[in-house]
Design an enzyme around this catalytic site. Structure first.
Site, PDB file in Angstrom:
ATOM      1  CG  HIS A 119      -1.952   0.981   1.311  1.00 59.72           C
ATOM      2  ND1 HIS A 119      -1.719   2.297   1.635  1.00 59.72           N
ATOM      3  CD2 HIS A 119      -3.298   0.874   1.115  1.00 59.72           C
ATOM      4  CE1 HIS A 119      -2.857   2.963   1.640  1.00 59.72           C
ATOM      5  NE2 HIS A 119      -3.834   2.125   1.323  1.00 59.72           N
ATOM      6  CG  ASP A 196       0.014  -2.293   6.110  1.00 60.89           C
ATOM      7  OD1 ASP A 196      -0.910  -2.350   6.953  1.00 60.89           O
ATOM      8  OD2 ASP A 196      -0.133  -1.786   4.983  1.00 60.89           O
ATOM      9  CD  GLN A 199      -7.247  -4.760   3.986  1.00 60.42           C
ATOM     10  OE1 GLN A 199      -8.260  -5.422   4.242  1.00 60.42           O
ATOM     11  NE2 GLN A 199      -7.307  -3.459   3.727  1.00 60.42           N
ATOM     12  CE  LYS A 222      -7.975  -0.153   6.042  1.00 57.60           C
ATOM     13  NZ  LYS A 222      -8.310   0.076   4.619  1.00 57.60           N
ATOM     14  CB  CYS A 359      -3.716   3.213  -1.703  1.00 60.48           C
ATOM     15  SG  CYS A 359      -4.855   4.573  -1.412  1.00 60.48           S
TER      16      CYS A 359
END
Length: 401
Positions: A119, A196, A199, A222, A359
């Site tokens: 991302h 990261d 998700q 999220k 993104c």
């Protein structure tokens, strides 16, 4: 179509899903259950007061609730409470690491390894640091089915690499990183590993002890929580050595015009009045999600993704991206139809997907497309959402025929 885990459908708990609306954009932001909405309203209303400052009872109570939210985040990640920095989200978390740990520890000649599927929030902060410090950035390729190629990463990594920054789950492809393996590779050359987890946090059980990474970041919105709050986890010894990045109230020990001393980590990274309401909402979202079970969430969303991929594969005008076992995310292209056009027509059918580069423009270039259509699932998603999507795709095909 039959889905074994359909009993997990919880749409009646989500006011944002009222009516015949099929929300398939959870990877962008999740809808909020009533429990989270009520918790934030209560925090903003009858319970509201500032934290860390007031000596009156309600302020003390709100301080306890705010710090309990930090403890809840630590438990959610199997981490220590003093390793949790509450930020505005994963983007701020990654920028914080870049501008504190990165600025203090990376210099000209050092290298950072990213991957092709990152991302923008895990690319741009490192580019900004590279422009200032002269650090070089390398890019790890993907496997044929869209996973970060850890065999290639092992070949690329050298002692000059001081940081590896990878996504746990791709926001475009739904592919999952083996974090423990990535940590072993990074540490073998003396590099730190940042993950990261945006998700992953709503779909996978997090375990900082098992992952063996050095930094982990995610956003609450999220995982069914509010916007404007998130978590940066870092190993205690690393966090203790990082300088503050913003100055103001709450992050200080003592201020004089001659010299200021700072609070210990993690407080020294939380300047100003924090996101009190949002932090309490995040804690409630973690309670709600944990009560259902991350293992059930993972299974439910994997099954939905498999079902959708199976149905789309029956068409000869659809290109699928990512692995067959993608986690809750399915990106695809409909021949001869721009994803934005598909998204517009689907909206007329009451179906919400994401259309664009997500993104992740370098990944789009790698895939050879300007954009993709992306359907992403949550715990409230069900077969009816997939059926509505397929119906909308068929209508789009007729229009463009």
């Amino acid at each position: 179509m039959t889905l074994e885990t359909a009993e997990l459908v919880v749409k009646d708990q989500f006011p944002g899903l009222a009516g015949d609306w099929h929300y398939l954009d959870t990877a962008a932001t999740a809808q909020k259950p009533l429990a989270v909405i009520e918790a934030t309203v209560r925090a903003m209303g009858e319970d509201y007061a500032t934290v860390h400052r007031g000596v009156y009872a309600r302020s003390a109570d709100m301080t306890l609730a705010f710090e309990a939210a930090r403890r809840r985040a630590a438990a959610f990640m199997n981490a220590r409470e003093d390793e949790i920095v509450l930020t505005r989200g994963a983007t701020e978390s990654i920028n914080l690491v870049a501008q504190t740990w990165g600025a203090a520890n990376l210099k000209a000649g050092d290298r950072i390894l990213l991957s092709m599927l990152e991302h923008h929030s895990n690319i741009v902060p490192w580019q900004m640091l590279a422009e200032k410090n002269g650090v070089a950035i390398d890019v790890c390729p993907l496997t044929e089915d869209g996973r970060i190629d850890l065999a290639a990463a092992e070949r690329i990594l050298t002692p000059a690499h001081k940081l590896v920054a990878f996504a746990h789950v791709s926001n475009v492809l739904g592919s999952v990183l083996h974090v423990e393996h990535a940590a072993k590779l990074a540490h073998a050359v003396g590099a730190k590993l940042l993950i990261d987890g945006c998700q992953a946090a709503p779909r996978l059980a997090l375990d900082m002890a098992a992952f063996d990474c050095d930094f982990y970041a995610f956003s609450a919105h999220k995982l069914y929580g509010p916007t404007g709050v998130g978590v940066l986890w870092a190993r205690k010894d690393i966090l203790d050595g990082m300088p503050p990045w913003q100055g103001g109230g709450a992050m200080i020990d003592r201020v004089t015009f001659e010299k200021t001393t700072f609070a210990p980590a993690p407080q020294r990274f939380e300047a100003g009045t924090p996101n009190i309401i949002e932090a309490l909402g995040m804690a409630k979202a973690m309670d709600w999600l944990s009560a259902i079970g991350l293992d059930r969430a993972e299974r439910h969303e994997r099954d939905l993704a498999v079902l959708l991929r199976t149905e789309l594969r029956k068409r000869n005008d659809v290109t699928l991206f990512g692995p067959d076992d993608s986690l809750g995310i399915v990106s695809f292209a409909l021949d001869g139809v721009h994803p934005h056009d598909l998204g517009t027509i689907l909206d007329e059918e009451g179906v919400a997907i994401r259309a664009g580069h997500h993104c992740a423009q370098p990944l789009m270039e790698h895939l050879g497309v300007p954009a993709t259509a992306r359907a992403s699932f949550g715990l409230y998603s069900d077969e009816a959402d997939i059926e509505a999507l397929l119906k909308g795709i068929e209508r789009t095909r007729r229009i463009f025929a």
